[in-house]
Motif scaffolding. Structure first.
Motif, PDB file in Angstrom:
ATOM      1  N   THR A  16       0.694  -1.194  -0.036  1.00 26.27           N
ATOM      2  CA  THR A  16      -0.047  -0.071  -0.035  1.00 26.27           C
ATOM      3  C   THR A  16       0.698   1.187   0.034  1.00 26.27           C
ATOM      4  N   ASP A  18       0.433   5.157   0.068  1.00 21.19           N
ATOM      5  CA  ASP A  18      -0.395   6.250   0.257  1.00 21.19           C
ATOM      6  C   ASP A  18       0.416   7.501   0.392  1.00 21.19           C
ATOM      7  N   LEU A  25       4.067   9.164 -12.770  1.00 16.63           N
ATOM      8  CA  LEU A  25       3.931   7.912 -13.320  1.00 16.63           C
ATOM      9  C   LEU A  25       5.301   7.196 -13.274  1.00 16.63           C
ATOM     10  N   LEU A  28       6.458   5.776  -9.900  1.00 16.08           N
ATOM     11  CA  LEU A  28       5.694   4.702  -9.414  1.00 16.08           C
ATOM     12  C   LEU A  28       6.199   3.546 -10.001  1.00 16.08           C
ATOM     13  N   SER A  29       6.471   3.681 -11.129  1.00 16.91           N
ATOM     14  CA  SER A  29       6.990   2.476 -12.083  1.00 16.91           C
ATOM     15  C   SER A  29       8.624   2.236 -11.463  1.00 16.91           C
ATOM     16  N   LEU A  59      -4.857  -4.898  -8.395  1.00 21.38           N
ATOM     17  CA  LEU A  59      -4.298  -3.623  -8.431  1.00 21.38           C
ATOM     18  C   LEU A  59      -5.649  -2.938  -7.986  1.00 21.38           C
ATOM     19  N   GLU A  60      -5.687  -2.010  -7.070  1.00 19.50           N
ATOM     20  CA  GLU A  60      -6.731  -1.163  -6.773  1.00 19.50           C
ATOM     21  C   GLU A  60      -6.309   0.326  -6.875  1.00 19.50           C
ATOM     22  N   THR A  61      -7.245   1.228  -7.146  1.00 18.91           N
ATOM     23  CA  THR A  61      -6.869   2.634  -7.059  1.00 18.91           C
ATOM     24  C   THR A  61      -7.307   3.259  -5.802  1.00 18.91           C
ATOM     25  N   SER A  63      -5.634   4.980  -2.877  1.00 11.71           N
ATOM     26  CA  SER A  63      -4.301   4.737  -2.473  1.00 11.71           C
ATOM     27  C   SER A  63      -3.800   3.598  -3.629  1.00 11.71           C
ATOM     28  N   TYR A  64      -2.481   3.525  -3.773  1.00 12.80           N
ATOM     29  CA  TYR A  64      -1.978   2.657  -4.636  1.00 12.80           C
ATOM     30  C   TYR A  64      -1.709   1.085  -3.854  1.00 12.80           C
ATOM     31  N   MET A  66      -1.523  -2.946  -4.295  1.00 14.26           N
ATOM     32  CA  MET A  66      -1.101  -3.989  -5.007  1.00 14.26           C
ATOM     33  C   MET A  66      -0.839  -5.277  -4.593  1.00 14.26           C
TER      34      MET A  66
END
Length: 282
Positions: A16, A18, A25, A28-29, A59-61, A63-64, A66
């Motif tokens: 998570t 947050d 992007l 994040l990658s 994968l949820e939007t 908060s990131y 995974m």
């Protein structure tokens, strides 16, 4: 949300991120790539084709969030495998890596500090959260039951913005002085279902690192009585050993353990799971 509906069983690493605000992007990658590099370094020797790779299973939007699982590929097909021990060790490795730079200072813990490569990747992994007020990182070992697909939490670690920023600063300082860093830790090994005989134990909570009064012998590994540590989780593993009616020093415990190695010798054990217990025959 992306979800592999046909893979609703087994162990997962749940990350998570947050940051409390949008994240570039590229950052994040690069964060996820750093996590993959740490896994490759420790769990895919020589990048063998049959060794499990990390796959995103959910994968949820917002908060990131995974979910990641170690899955193997055979004949071009992704195959579910029993990755519980790998997930447990990898989750704990990431926690130790951040915590060793964000707070621990005692000598016993310093021996477990990451290599320079891992330290760089740990900072890169946390990069989307650095310098952001209210940021939070969650690292969780979760398990989907095969019977009903219900998810339970085995262990969970969280870091706030202060801990993450402090870890990043200390990593930078350590990398500037590589000759002063603690020697590169040697890889331990996970042993499955071995017999552990406690030679010394108290009723204090089990420790994950540092000085401990718990010692035990695992004949399959070493005849010496070595420090015994316990992986933290929802179920306190040490309590299962010492708080029953039986004297733990008179019992045999069948466990999964991870070894701590220094200068080529095993120096301690971390109990990952307890499978069984019965009276000692001696």
């Amino acid at each position: 949300m992306v979800d592999f509906e046909h893979r609703k069983e087994g162990d997962r690493i749940v990350i998570t991120l947050d940051p409390g605000q949008p994240v570039e992007l590229g950052d994040l990658s690069e964060s996820f790539a750093a996590l993959a590099r740490i896994y490759e370094r420790h769990y895919r020797p020589d990048k063998e084709d049959h060794a499990p790779k990390l796959y995103v299973t959910k994968l949820e939007t917002g908060s990131y969030i995974m979910e990641i699982a170690p899955l193997a590929v055979f004949m071009g097909a992704v195959t579910v495998m029993d990755g519980g021990i790998i997930v447990a060790d990898f989750t704990n490795r990431i926690w130790r890596g951040i915590k060793s730079f964000s707070g621990f200072t005692d000598k016993a813990t310093m021996l477990e500090m990451p290599s320079n490569q891992d330290a760089e990747d740990i900072k890169e992994f946390a990069k989307p959260l650095l310098g952001k007020g209210g940021a939070r990182l969650g690292i969780q070992h979760a398990r989907y039951e095969k019977t009903d697909g219900e998810k339970s939490t085995v262990v969970e670690y969280t870091f706030d913005e202060t801990e993450l920023n402090r870890a990043a600063i200390n990593i930078d300082k350590a990398l500037e002085l590589p000759t002063l860093m603690v020697p590169k830790p040697e890889p331990g090994k996970t042993y499955h279902e071995v017999m552990l005989f406690l030679e010394q134990a108290n009723r204090a909570p089990g420790k994950q690192s540092g000085r401990t009064g718990d010692k035990g012998v695992i004949p399959d590994i070493s005849e010496n009585a070595l420090p015994v540590y316990f992986r933290k989780g929802i179920q306190e593993l040490k309590e299962q050993m010492v708080l029953s009616e039986a004297n733990p020093l008179e019992m045999t415990f069948v466990v999964d353990v991870y070894t701590t190695v220094l200068n080529g010798e095993v120096k301690g054990y971390t109990v990952l799971e307890i499978h069984d217990s019965f009276p000692r025959e001696d």
